[in-house]
Scaffold this motif. Structure first.
Motif, PDB file in Angstrom:
ATOM      1  N   LEU A   6       0.805  -1.209   0.000  1.00  0.00           N
ATOM      2  CA  LEU A   6       0.000   0.000   0.000  1.00  0.00           C
ATOM      3  C   LEU A   6       0.843   1.266   0.000  1.00  0.00           C
ATOM      4  N   ARG A   7       2.000   1.210   0.660  1.00  0.00           N
ATOM      5  CA  ARG A   7       2.772   2.445   0.834  1.00  0.00           C
ATOM      6  C   ARG A   7       4.201   2.113   1.255  1.00  0.00           C
ATOM      7  N   THR A   8       5.129   2.976   0.859  1.00  0.00           N
ATOM      8  CA  THR A   8       6.510   2.896   1.320  1.00  0.00           C
ATOM      9  C   THR A   8       6.843   4.178   2.073  1.00  0.00           C
ATOM     10  N   PHE A   9       7.416   4.041   3.259  1.00  0.00           N
ATOM     11  CA  PHE A   9       7.786   5.176   4.106  1.00  0.00           C
ATOM     12  C   PHE A   9       9.311   5.326   4.071  1.00  0.00           C
ATOM     13  N   GLU A  10       9.771   6.509   3.767  1.00  0.00           N
ATOM     14  CA  GLU A  10      11.210   6.777   3.771  1.00  0.00           C
ATOM     15  C   GLU A  10      11.477   8.054   4.554  1.00  0.00           C
ATOM     16  N   GLY A  11      12.524   8.042   5.353  1.00  0.00           N
ATOM     17  CA  GLY A  11      12.834   9.206   6.173  1.00  0.00           C
ATOM     18  C   GLY A  11      13.998   8.984   7.114  1.00  0.00           C
ATOM     19  N   HIS A  12      14.211   7.738   7.504  1.00  0.00           N
ATOM     20  CA  HIS A  12      15.359   7.432   8.350  1.00  0.00           C
ATOM     21  C   HIS A  12      16.644   7.436   7.506  1.00  0.00           C
ATOM     22  N   ASP A  13      17.745   7.784   8.144  1.00  0.00           N
ATOM     23  CA  ASP A  13      19.028   7.868   7.449  1.00  0.00           C
ATOM     24  C   ASP A  13      19.767   6.542   7.392  1.00  0.00           C
ATOM     25  N   ARG A  14      19.348   5.590   8.225  1.00  0.00           N
ATOM     26  CA  ARG A  14      20.003   4.285   8.252  1.00  0.00           C
ATOM     27  C   ARG A  14      18.935   3.205   8.407  1.00  0.00           C
ATOM     28  N   GLY A  15      19.357   1.961   8.584  1.00  0.00           N
ATOM     29  CA  GLY A  15      18.432   0.847   8.668  1.00  0.00           C
ATOM     30  C   GLY A  15      17.506   0.922   9.862  1.00  0.00           C
ATOM     31  N   LEU A  16      16.303   0.348   9.703  1.00  0.00           N
ATOM     32  CA  LEU A  16      15.321   0.315  10.784  1.00  0.00           C
ATOM     33  C   LEU A  16      15.494  -0.950  11.609  1.00  0.00           C
ATOM     34  N   ALA A  17      15.309  -0.821  12.921  1.00  0.00           N
ATOM     35  CA  ALA A  17      15.479  -1.957  13.819  1.00  0.00           C
ATOM     36  C   ALA A  17      14.170  -2.417  14.449  1.00  0.00           C
ATOM     37  N   CYS A  18      13.183  -1.514  14.576  1.00  0.00           N
ATOM     38  CA  CYS A  18      11.962  -1.874  15.290  1.00  0.00           C
ATOM     39  C   CYS A  18      10.804  -0.977  14.860  1.00  0.00           C
ATOM     40  N   ILE A  19       9.589  -1.490  14.990  1.00  0.00           N
ATOM     41  CA  ILE A  19       8.385  -0.686  14.763  1.00  0.00           C
ATOM     42  C   ILE A  19       7.284  -1.150  15.706  1.00  0.00           C
ATOM     43  N   GLU A  20       6.336  -0.247  15.941  1.00  0.00           N
ATOM     44  CA  GLU A  20       5.106  -0.552  16.641  1.00  0.00           C
ATOM     45  C   GLU A  20       3.961   0.022  15.812  1.00  0.00           C
ATOM     46  N   PHE A  21       2.905  -0.753  15.612  1.00  0.00           N
ATOM     47  CA  PHE A  21       1.785  -0.380  14.757  1.00  0.00           C
ATOM     48  C   PHE A  21       0.504  -0.535  15.564  1.00  0.00           C
ATOM     49  N   LYS A  22      -0.135   0.593  15.912  1.00  0.00           N
ATOM     50  CA  LYS A  22      -1.391   0.569  16.652  1.00  0.00           C
ATOM     51  C   LYS A  22      -2.305   1.666  16.134  1.00  0.00           C
ATOM     52  N   ASP A  23      -3.582   1.342  16.039  1.00  0.00           N
ATOM     53  CA  ASP A  23      -4.565   2.277  15.478  1.00  0.00           C
ATOM     54  C   ASP A  23      -4.068   2.753  14.116  1.00  0.00           C
ATOM     55  N   ASP A  24      -3.968   4.065  13.916  1.00  0.00           N
ATOM     56  CA  ASP A  24      -3.498   4.578  12.624  1.00  0.00           C
ATOM     57  C   ASP A  24      -2.072   5.116  12.728  1.00  0.00           C
ATOM     58  N   TYR A  25      -1.338   4.647  13.723  1.00  0.00           N
ATOM     59  CA  TYR A  25       0.010   5.173  13.948  1.00  0.00           C
ATOM     60  C   TYR A  25       1.058   4.062  13.891  1.00  0.00           C
ATOM     61  N   ILE A  26       2.170   4.388  13.262  1.00  0.00           N
ATOM     62  CA  ILE A  26       3.327   3.504  13.241  1.00  0.00           C
ATOM     63  C   ILE A  26       4.503   4.291  13.821  1.00  0.00           C
ATOM     64  N   ILE A  27       5.203   3.691  14.766  1.00  0.00           N
ATOM     65  CA  ILE A  27       6.385   4.319  15.343  1.00  0.00           C
ATOM     66  C   ILE A  27       7.583   3.450  15.010  1.00  0.00           C
ATOM     67  N   SER A  28       8.642   4.065  14.497  1.00  0.00           N
ATOM     68  CA  SER A  28       9.811   3.327  14.037  1.00  0.00           C
ATOM     69  C   SER A  28      11.064   3.769  14.770  1.00  0.00           C
ATOM     70  N   GLY A  29      11.978   2.824  14.970  1.00  0.00           N
ATOM     71  CA  GLY A  29      13.268   3.103  15.586  1.00  0.00           C
ATOM     72  C   GLY A  29      14.379   2.623  14.670  1.00  0.00           C
ATOM     73  N   SER A  30      15.493   3.368  14.653  1.00  0.00           N
ATOM     74  CA  SER A  30      16.492   3.143  13.614  1.00  0.00           C
ATOM     75  C   SER A  30      17.918   3.186  14.150  1.00  0.00           C
ATOM     76  N   ASN A  31      18.819   2.728  13.297  1.00  0.00           N
ATOM     77  CA  ASN A  31      20.250   2.820  13.571  1.00  0.00           C
ATOM     78  C   ASN A  31      20.752   4.260  13.457  1.00  0.00           C
ATOM     79  N   ASP A  32      19.907   5.174  12.981  1.00  0.00           N
ATOM     80  CA  ASP A  32      20.283   6.589  12.965  1.00  0.00           C
ATOM     81  C   ASP A  32      20.015   7.256  14.315  1.00  0.00           C
ATOM     82  N   CYS A  33      19.634   6.430  15.318  1.00  0.00           N
ATOM     83  CA  CYS A  33      19.387   6.866  16.707  1.00  0.00           C
ATOM     84  C   CYS A  33      18.089   7.634  16.879  1.00  0.00           C
ATOM     85  N   LYS A  34      17.268   7.701  15.852  1.00  0.00           N
ATOM     86  CA  LYS A  34      16.034   8.477  15.905  1.00  0.00           C
ATOM     87  C   LYS A  34      14.804   7.581  15.977  1.00  0.00           C
ATOM     88  N   ILE A  35      13.733   8.172  16.493  1.00  0.00           N
ATOM     89  CA  ILE A  35      12.412   7.563  16.520  1.00  0.00           C
ATOM     90  C   ILE A  35      11.487   8.454  15.709  1.00  0.00           C
TER      91      ILE A  35
END
Length: 321
Positions: A194-223
């Motif tokens: 359905l969709r591709t999300f891009e915005g992190h500068d490095r690889g993603l390590a984790c996500i949480e998906f609840k309701d209409d929200y997805i939260i991602s954590g990355s090797n770029d140290c950002k959430i």
């Protein structure tokens, strides 16, 4: 009940108020028993389940911290359902049997593998289940969806160019996060991306998906906080110094807990992006997983320990269970 809830909320805050009084420190309990890194956990109001590189899954009493032994008497028990994934490329489906505890006693647990799901060609890195689906992702860059009732393979999602490190599941939608730096949203029924999300500068390590929200954590140290329906990045949370390895959030309270290879656990208001507080001395090595409920945070680490931070010490929280 309102007073207890208000006191719990106060204890989660960084300080008691504008006067800068010290934050309430939760009581820490350390559970030891695994012989290698503890990679993952789940917990409820009574027990914690952990998976380790020592090839064991352990069930712990949340109240006493005791590792629950197998129980031999089959007269009084109830069944549960568990799924585990391994670096051996397999997904195991377990029948859990739990002895109904007598007052004041721990529940006794035993488990039996009832099926092994095979299809991945690399280690299984994450799993999600609901009443209808089992979703697995792997180093082989694939996401596989299994029918929970029949245990048959329903569909396979292909599109990532690196290992898929984490998946999220909401209804008939799957979110996937990969070492290729991309996150994707899939529809189980149609089999389409359905969709591709891009915005992190490095690889993603984790996500949480609840309701209409997805939260991602990355090797770029950002959430990053995303809206699933539009693909918009709503905000970016910065504060960790190394890879963000695990996330857990509650859409209703606005509370987000993150864990990192920097050995810290942080608590955020994900709606504003404000960091509420952090815990630096829980583990002495990389933290691999974290979960929380209204009164505690549980984390696991490369140091082989499970840490329970309890904000409800001295309070009667049985009314919320």
């Amino acid at each position: 009940m309102c007073q207890v809830r208000a006191e719990l909320d106060r204890r989660w805050c960084a300080s008691d108020g504008a006067d800068g009084t010290p934050a309430w420190e939760p009581k820490a309990k350390r559970l030891s028993g695994h012989l290698d890194s503890v990679y993952c956990l789940e917990f409820d109001s009574r027990r914690i389940i952990t998976g380790s590189r020592d090839r064991t899954i352990k069930v712990w009493s949340l109240k006493t911290g005791r590792c629950l032994d197998e129980w031999e008497d089959e007269d009084v028990w109830k069944h549960g359902f568990m799924v585990s994934g391994s670096s051996d490329c397999s997904v195991c489906v377990w029948d859990l049997c739990a002895r109904i505890p007598v007052a004041g006693e721990d529940c006794e647990i035993r488990a039996e593998v009832v099926a092994v799901l095979r299809g991945h060609n690399g280690g299984v890195l994450d799993l999600r289940i609901d009443s209808r689906w089992i979703v697995s992702c792997s180093k082989d860059a694939l996401i596989r969806v299994w029918d929970r009732r029949t245990l048959q393979l329903h569909c396979t999602f292909r599109g990532h160019e690196g290992p898929v490190n984490a998946v999220g599941l909401q209804g008939n939608r799957v979110a996937s996060a990969s070492g290729d730096g991309k996150m994707m949203l899939w529809d189980i029924i149609s089999g389409e991306r359905l969709r591709t999300f891009e915005g992190h500068d490095r690889g993603l390590a984790c996500i949480e998906f609840k309701d209409d929200y997805i939260i991602s954590g990355s090797n770029d140290c950002k959430i990053k906080v995303w809206q699933a329906s539009t693909g918009a990045c709503l905000r970016t949370l910065a504060g960790h110094d190394l890879l963000v390895r695990a996330l857990s959030f509650d859409p209703r309270s606005g509370r987000l807990v993150s864990a990192s290879y920097d050995k810290t656990v942080k608590v955020w208001d994900w709606r504003t992006g404000k960091m509420l507080r952090q815990f630096r001395n829980c583990h002495n090595s990389h933290i691999f997983d974290v979960k929380f409920d209204f009164c505690r945070i549980v984390s696991t680490s490369h140091d082989q320990k499970i840490i329970v931070l309890d904000f409800s010490d001295g309070l009667d929280v049985s009314m919320f269970v």
